[in-house]
Design a protein around this motif. Structure first.
Motif, mmCIF file in Angstrom:
data_model
loop_
_atom_site.group_PDB
_atom_site.id
_atom_site.type_symbol
_atom_site.label_atom_id
_atom_site.label_comp_id
_atom_site.label_asym_id
_atom_site.label_seq_id
_atom_site.Cartn_x
_atom_site.Cartn_y
_atom_site.Cartn_z
ATOM 1 N N VAL A 12 0.835 -1.200 0.000
ATOM 2 C CA VAL A 12 0.000 0.000 0.000
ATOM 3 C C VAL A 12 0.872 1.252 0.000
ATOM 4 C CG1 VAL A 12 -1.802 1.297 1.217
ATOM 5 C CG2 VAL A 12 -1.807 -1.214 1.284
ATOM 6 N N VAL A 13 0.543 2.173 -0.901
ATOM 7 C CA VAL A 13 1.171 3.492 -0.923
ATOM 8 C C VAL A 13 0.079 4.484 -0.550
ATOM 9 C CG1 VAL A 13 2.285 5.262 -2.326
ATOM 10 C CG2 VAL A 13 2.839 2.848 -2.701
ATOM 11 N N GLY A 14 0.327 5.267 0.486
ATOM 12 C CA GLY A 14 -0.655 6.250 0.933
ATOM 13 C C GLY A 14 -0.049 7.638 0.985
ATOM 14 N N PHE A 15 -0.886 8.635 0.675
ATOM 15 C CA PHE A 15 -0.409 10.011 0.687
ATOM 16 C C PHE A 15 -1.538 10.960 1.074
ATOM 17 C CE2 PHE A 15 -2.049 9.277 -3.547
ATOM 18 C CZ PHE A 15 -2.740 10.442 -3.853
ATOM 19 N N GLU A 34 6.655 3.111 -7.632
ATOM 20 C CA GLU A 34 7.553 2.257 -8.406
ATOM 21 C C GLU A 34 8.157 1.149 -7.543
ATOM 22 O OE1 GLU A 34 10.082 5.346 -9.857
ATOM 23 O OE2 GLU A 34 8.797 5.763 -11.596
ATOM 24 N N ALA A 35 8.537 1.470 -6.311
ATOM 25 C CA ALA A 35 9.100 0.461 -5.409
ATOM 26 C C ALA A 35 8.053 -0.592 -5.066
ATOM 27 C CB ALA A 35 9.626 1.116 -4.134
ATOM 28 N N ALA A 36 6.827 -0.169 -4.825
ATOM 29 C CA ALA A 36 5.754 -1.120 -4.523
ATOM 30 C C ALA A 36 5.437 -1.985 -5.739
ATOM 31 C CB ALA A 36 4.504 -0.370 -4.054
ATOM 32 N N LEU A 37 5.423 -1.391 -6.928
ATOM 33 C CA LEU A 37 5.161 -2.162 -8.150
ATOM 34 C C LEU A 37 6.246 -3.205 -8.392
ATOM 35 C CD1 LEU A 37 3.890 0.656 -10.540
ATOM 36 C CD2 LEU A 37 2.566 -1.320 -9.741
ATOM 37 N N ALA A 38 7.472 -2.885 -8.016
ATOM 38 C CA ALA A 38 8.571 -3.841 -8.184
ATOM 39 C C ALA A 38 8.358 -5.086 -7.322
ATOM 40 C CB ALA A 38 9.907 -3.183 -7.842
ATOM 41 N N ARG A 39 7.593 -4.944 -6.242
ATOM 42 C CA ARG A 39 7.295 -6.078 -5.353
ATOM 43 C C ARG A 39 6.041 -6.834 -5.786
ATOM 44 N NH1 ARG A 39 8.751 -1.947 -1.655
ATOM 45 N NH2 ARG A 39 6.575 -1.507 -1.164
ATOM 46 N N GLY A 40 5.233 -6.254 -6.677
ATOM 47 C CA GLY A 40 3.999 -6.917 -7.114
ATOM 48 C C GLY A 40 2.852 -5.941 -7.242
ATOM 49 N N HIS A 41 1.649 -6.422 -6.962
ATOM 50 C CA HIS A 41 0.456 -5.579 -7.078
ATOM 51 C C HIS A 41 0.408 -4.561 -5.953
ATOM 52 C CE1 HIS A 41 -1.965 -7.508 -10.348
ATOM 53 N NE2 HIS A 41 -0.907 -8.311 -10.244
ATOM 54 N N VAL A 42 -0.328 -3.460 -6.203
ATOM 55 C CA VAL A 42 -0.321 -2.314 -5.312
ATOM 56 C C VAL A 42 -1.746 -1.824 -5.057
ATOM 57 C CG1 VAL A 42 0.478 0.086 -5.085
ATOM 58 C CG2 VAL A 42 1.904 -1.595 -6.248
ATOM 59 N N HIS A 43 -1.977 -1.326 -3.852
ATOM 60 C CA HIS A 43 -3.172 -0.567 -3.506
ATOM 61 C C HIS A 43 -2.703 0.836 -3.129
ATOM 62 C CE1 HIS A 43 -5.435 -4.460 -2.107
ATOM 63 N NE2 HIS A 43 -5.165 -4.461 -3.392
ATOM 64 N N ALA A 115 -11.249 3.840 4.695
ATOM 65 C CA ALA A 115 -10.555 3.832 3.403
ATOM 66 C C ALA A 115 -9.188 3.171 3.526
ATOM 67 C CB ALA A 115 -10.407 5.263 2.883
ATOM 68 N N VAL A 116 -8.460 3.502 4.587
ATOM 69 C CA VAL A 116 -7.139 2.916 4.810
ATOM 70 C C VAL A 116 -7.276 1.409 5.050
ATOM 71 C CG1 VAL A 116 -5.134 2.873 6.347
ATOM 72 C CG2 VAL A 116 -6.089 5.060 5.602
ATOM 73 N N ALA A 117 -8.291 1.005 5.813
ATOM 74 C CA ALA A 117 -8.515 -0.427 6.076
ATOM 75 C C ALA A 117 -8.816 -1.173 4.772
ATOM 76 C CB ALA A 117 -9.651 -0.617 7.076
ATOM 77 N N TRP A 118 -9.639 -0.581 3.908
ATOM 78 C CA TRP A 118 -9.977 -1.208 2.615
ATOM 79 C C TRP A 118 -8.725 -1.340 1.741
ATOM 80 C CZ3 TRP A 118 -10.199 0.932 -2.448
ATOM 81 C CH2 TRP A 118 -10.818 0.114 -3.397
ATOM 82 N N ALA A 119 -7.953 -0.269 1.665
ATOM 83 C CA ALA A 119 -6.736 -0.310 0.842
ATOM 84 C C ALA A 119 -5.698 -1.269 1.421
ATOM 85 C CB ALA A 119 -6.139 1.088 0.731
ATOM 86 N N SER A 120 -5.736 -1.473 2.725
ATOM 87 C CA SER A 120 -4.752 -2.328 3.395
ATOM 88 C C SER A 120 -5.108 -3.808 3.376
ATOM 89 C CB SER A 120 -4.561 -1.865 4.841
ATOM 90 O OG SER A 120 -4.043 -0.557 4.872
#
Length: 125
Positions: A12-15, A34-43, A115-120
């Motif tokens: 998860v990337v949050g801002f 980009e770092a999260a995408l390198a590890r796989g799928h992202v929320h 929202a954070v719980a859903w994304a997490s």
């Protein structure tokens, strides 16, 4: 003001965004994605309270780096948008309609924790 949300799962990337976005802001955000995408799928979870615009440098950084990750857009599964601003909600919903496979949900700021719980939530297997 731009800042990353701390203490999120690695997928998860949050801002938080309120005001003008600068090139250093875009560099940080794209670096995290980009770092999260390198590890796989992202929320992604973004709390957007106001947008005062993009500096010209930020716009250039956004366009340039967007092309670099466009081939991986299918790896972004969820985007939780937290806002009380109607036009941002409308834009986010439209974005979800235009990008196949991207689930966009919008929450009011009072429900940011939901929202954070859903994304997490864990990535789908």
């Amino acid at each position: 003001m731009f800042r990353l949300l701390p203490d999120l799962p690695p997928h998860v990337v949050g801002f938080v965004l309120d005001g003008t976005v600068t090139k250093p802001d875009m560099d940080v955000l794209f670096g995290e994605v980009e770092a999260a995408l390198a590890r796989g799928h992202v929320h992604i979870v973004g709390e957007i309270t106001g947008v005062g615009g993009l500096t010209l440098e930020a716009l250039g950084a956004q366009v340039g780096r967007s092309f670099g990750i466009v081939g991986q857009i299918g790896k972004v599964d969820r985007y939780a948008v937290v806002t009380d601003t109607r036009w941002i909600e409308t834009l986010a919903s439209a974005q979800g309609s235009l990008i196949p496979g991207l689930d966009v949900q919008v929450w009011p700021r009072a429900e940011r924790a939901d929202a954070v719980a859903w994304a997490s939530e864990p990535l789908a297997a």
